[in-house]
Design a protein around this motif. Structure first.
Motif, mmCIF file in Angstrom:
data_model
loop_
_atom_site.group_PDB
_atom_site.id
_atom_site.type_symbol
_atom_site.label_atom_id
_atom_site.label_comp_id
_atom_site.label_asym_id
_atom_site.label_seq_id
_atom_site.Cartn_x
_atom_site.Cartn_y
_atom_site.Cartn_z
ATOM 1 N N GLY A 175 -5.076 -3.687 -0.138
ATOM 2 C CA GLY A 175 -4.115 -4.152 0.853
ATOM 3 C C GLY A 175 -4.787 -4.795 2.054
ATOM 4 N N ASN A 204 0.803 -1.220 0.000
ATOM 5 C CA ASN A 204 0.000 0.000 0.000
ATOM 6 C C ASN A 204 0.840 1.276 0.000
ATOM 7 O OD1 ASN A 204 -2.454 -1.283 -0.050
ATOM 8 N ND2 ASN A 204 -2.714 -1.299 2.158
ATOM 9 N N LYS A 205 1.880 1.307 0.832
ATOM 10 C CA LYS A 205 2.639 2.538 1.036
ATOM 11 C C LYS A 205 4.133 2.226 1.136
ATOM 12 C CE LYS A 205 -1.428 4.276 3.313
ATOM 13 N NZ LYS A 205 -2.159 4.320 4.581
ATOM 14 N N ASP A 263 -7.326 1.874 0.721
ATOM 15 C CA ASP A 263 -6.473 0.767 1.167
ATOM 16 C C ASP A 263 -7.177 -0.583 1.068
ATOM 17 O OD1 ASP A 263 -4.456 2.583 1.852
ATOM 18 O OD2 ASP A 263 -5.285 2.875 3.866
#
Length: 290
Positions: free
Chosen positions: A197, A79-80, A194
């Motif tokens: 994820g 995700n990040k 999100d």
């Protein structure tokens, strides 16, 4: 000598950037709204305490975000990936050490502004542990409830830091209560971006469990809260129409546009709506407070 100074400067800059990256995603969703809320809701906001307020909120956010991100760094790789742990800027052990070091720092800093601020910091830490270390973020209901309570703790503490009184008044208390209610019923707006994820890691959120209901609740909830808050704070007709109209646009986007990129944009627009909602207690104080 110059080379050593340059290397030291780069290392310090790198460490500062690492700390910022832990909290980067919360700047628009948490740091900015709560700062504005504190300045708007405080009975007598003190200009000299604006920086104190920002630092107090950010330090508590940093502590929480580190605690949250060390729980499952594999999820952030999807995700990040620019966060400090998946990017390799800091080890999990060093991040954990920093997280616990920040606990007494935040408590001491909070104690400088009175008992209510200290109590807010203690409560925030307790619910942070429940949320992160004890898995309170694994299901949609507990995640929303704990996040709303934690948000409330930050708002109470920041409001006291921003003002010249060691406690909040009845208007501040009303503002905090309604802010908590709004956040608890709409914060899943941040989960849409999100969703992939969360499904990958098996996290159970309102968005992953009931995606249709979650989107419908945004389409109805945001305009409805816009109307209620406009009435609560006696906002004039023109401003009410603009605020409610924007709320309808934001809520409608979640229902109509359902791609990952669209959800990210909708989340940004929601953050702006939420920020404006946080300013409404200040509107009431400016026009109606004696």
């Amino acid at each position: 000598m110059l080379s050593q100074a340059s290397d030291s400067s780069r290392r310090i800059t790198g460490h500062i950037m690492t700390l910022f990256l832990f909290t980067k995603s919360d700047v628009l969703t948490t740091l900015l709204p709560i700062t504005l809320f504190a300045l708007a809701a405080a009975p007598h906001p003190h200009p000299n305490r604006i920086l104190d307020t920002i630092i107090w909120i950010w330090m508590h956010l940093l502590k929480f975000d580190i605690s949250n991100q060390i729980q499952d760094p594999e999820e952030d790789k999807m995700n990040k990936p620019d966060r400090p742990l998946p990017a390799g800027r800091i080890t999990i052990q060093n991040a954990a050490d920093l997280r616990w070091l920040l606990v007494p720092v935040c408590l001491i800093f909070s104690a400088m502004y009175g008992r209510q601020t200290l109590a807010s910091s203690v409560c925030f830490e307790a619910f942070s542990i429940w949320y992160n270390e004890f898995g309170g973020n694994k299901t949609g209901l507990s995640k929303n409830l704990l996040t709303a309570i934690g948000y409330t703790c930050l708002e109470v503490g920041a409001t006291i830091v921003a003002g010249s009184s060691p406690r909040i008044d009845s208007i501040s208390a009303r503002a905090v209560a309604f802010s908590c209610a709004v956040f608890a019923t709409t914060l899943h707006a941040q989960d849409f971006k999100d969703e992939e994820g969360d499904r990958f890691t098996g996290r159970r959120t309102l968005v992953t469990l009931f995606p249709g209901f979650a989107r419908m609740s945004m389409m109805i909830g945001v305009p409805l809260w816009s109307f209620c808050l406009s009435r609560l704070w006696n906002v004039d007709f023109v401003c009410s129409v603009v605020f409610i109209g924007y709320g309808m646009i934001v809520g409608g986007r979640f229902m109509v546009y359902r791609t990952a990129s669209a959800d990210k944009q909708s989340c940004k627009l929601y953050s702006l709506w939420f920020t404006v909602a946080h300013l409404l207690p200040g509107y009431w104080r400016f026009f109606y407070s004696a």
